[in-house]
Write an enzyme that holds these catalytic residues in place. Structure first.
Site, PDB file in Angstrom:
ATOM      1  N   ARG A 107      -3.058  12.077   2.602  1.00 39.92           N
ATOM      2  CA  ARG A 107      -3.290  11.026   1.409  1.00 39.92           C
ATOM      3  C   ARG A 107      -3.450  11.914  -0.004  1.00 39.92           C
ATOM      4  O   ARG A 107      -3.088  11.785  -0.945  1.00 39.92           O
ATOM      5  CB  ARG A 107      -4.475  10.183   1.402  1.00 39.92           C
ATOM      6  N   GLN A 162      -0.188   4.875   0.732  1.00 39.86           N
ATOM      7  CA  GLN A 162      -0.386   5.319   2.499  1.00 39.86           C
ATOM      8  C   GLN A 162       0.869   5.600   3.022  1.00 39.86           C
ATOM      9  O   GLN A 162       0.995   6.427   3.874  1.00 39.86           O
ATOM     10  CB  GLN A 162      -1.281   3.897   2.933  1.00 39.86           C
ATOM     11  N   CYS A 217      -3.815   3.354   9.237  1.00 39.70           N
ATOM     12  CA  CYS A 217      -4.172   3.795   7.802  1.00 39.70           C
ATOM     13  C   CYS A 217      -5.694   4.081   7.833  1.00 39.70           C
ATOM     14  O   CYS A 217      -6.060   4.861   6.916  1.00 39.70           O
ATOM     15  CB  CYS A 217      -3.499   2.972   6.898  1.00 39.70           C
ATOM     16  N   HIS A 268       0.872  -1.307  -0.039  1.00 42.35           N
ATOM     17  CA  HIS A 268       0.201   0.145  -0.070  1.00 42.35           C
ATOM     18  C   HIS A 268       0.961   1.198   0.060  1.00 42.35           C
ATOM     19  O   HIS A 268       0.865   1.988   0.988  1.00 42.35           O
ATOM     20  CB  HIS A 268      -0.954  -0.038   1.299  1.00 42.35           C
TER      21      HIS A 268
END
Ligand code: CP
Ligand code: NVA
Length: 312
Positions: free
Chosen positions: A295, A141, A267, A138
């Protein structure tokens, strides 16, 4: 020919180590500038007329909103696709989907299952592809998490990050960040859910230390972070995981073992009372809302970098 990426070779962001340390620092610093301009209502339309396709094969709140809002804020536009709402759900090969979509848009973000699936897409794409989460990684993130750490505590080099819980997509991306950016990752997970030695390879203790006891993993950490016990795609393991992870809940005692000024990150989405107590995630050391907001800013810098290169 696509109009995308006029200034250099085609670049994808499928995992964090697709970028060098220097490139990661560039994106973080660019995100800070873009964020500052946004807060002051100054337009930053560097991707005017550009179009992002977002392909979601798993659920999302943050990733969708941040990419969609971010692309509009850069002066571009977005197309939202899901498996069920597209021909992907009716077995059109991912390679054909890539060939077609990438002739029509400038940039693609995909959230999917296996890393090999996004790699197959990228191999047949004419435009940059961004990993919006796979089973393995990810990276967007972690860019946001690094930005958040830097904003709150300064450079992350030489610091210690404690990962408490499942050896999932987030933990493996933290490991790549530790290798690239020069900090130490402490990991504690219950038996059966630990990092895979084959994926980890040989790591010096300056990069990775593993602990049986989550409290020990938190000792001296500058950042404590965790994630859901069950990631998307693993729901059939829910009950077994609930039992196995019972002691891997980040609580006040764990935060007290960390540095006095340690920050807590997650997250999101979070499950209070499972991987973290409400006291910690809603407490004074938690920076989860800044982390979620970042983000937006860091992905704007990422999209701009992939399409235009450095803007110095
Ligand atoms: N953190 C994150 O990626 O959230 P979403 O699943 O809501 O996109
Ligand atoms: N590890 C989690 C992250 C969600 C943003 C999952 O893959 O479901």
């Amino acid at each position: 020919m696509s109009a995308a990426n006029p200034t250099g070779p085609l670049r994808h962001f499928l995992q964090l180590r697709d970028f060098s340390e220097d490139e990661i620092h560039y994106v973080i610093e660019r995100a800070r500038l873009i964020k500052d301009k946004f807060k002051r209502y100054q337009p930053h339309h560097t991707l005017h007329d550009r179009n992002l396709a977002m392909v979601f094969e798993k659920a999302s709140t943050r990733t969708r909103v941040s990419f969609e809002a971010g692309m509009y804020q850069l002066g571009g536009s977005v197309i939202y696709l899901t498996t069920e709402g597209s021909q992907l759900g009716r077995s059109e090969p991912i390679e054909d989907t890539a060939r077609v979509i990438s002739r029509m848009v400038d940039l693609v973000m995909i959230r999917t299952f296996e890393q090999t699936r996004i790699e197959r897409f990228a191999a047949h794409s004419r435009v940059p592809v961004i990993n919006g989460l796979t089973n393995e990684f990810h990276p967007c993130q972690i860019l946001a998490d690094i930005l958040t750490f830097v904003e709150h505590r300064g450079p992350i080099r030489g610091k210690t990050v404690a990962w408490i819980g499942d050896a999932n997509n987030m933990s493996y991306t933290w490991l790549q960040a530790a290798e690239l950016l020069g900090f130490t990752l402490h990991v504690s997970a219950p038996a059966g859910y630990r990092l895979d030695p084959l994926r980890v390879g040989q790591q010096p203790a300056s990069v990775l230390r593993e602990f049986d006891d989550p409290l020990e993993a938190c000792r001296g950490a500058d950042l404590v972070t965790t994630d859901v016990w069950t990631s998307m795609g693993y729901e059939t393991e829910n009950e077994a995981r609930r039992l196995a992870f019972a002691d891997w809940c980040v609580d006040a005692q764990m935060m007290a073992a960390a540095q006095p000024d340690a920050v807590f990150m997650h997250c999101l989405p979070a499950h209070r009372g499972e991987e973290v107590t409400g006291e910690v995630i809603d407490g004074p050391q938690s920076v989860v809302w800044d982390e979620a907001e970042n983000r937006l800013h860091v992905q704007k810098a990422l999209m701009e970098f992939l399409l235009l290169g450095r803007q110095e």
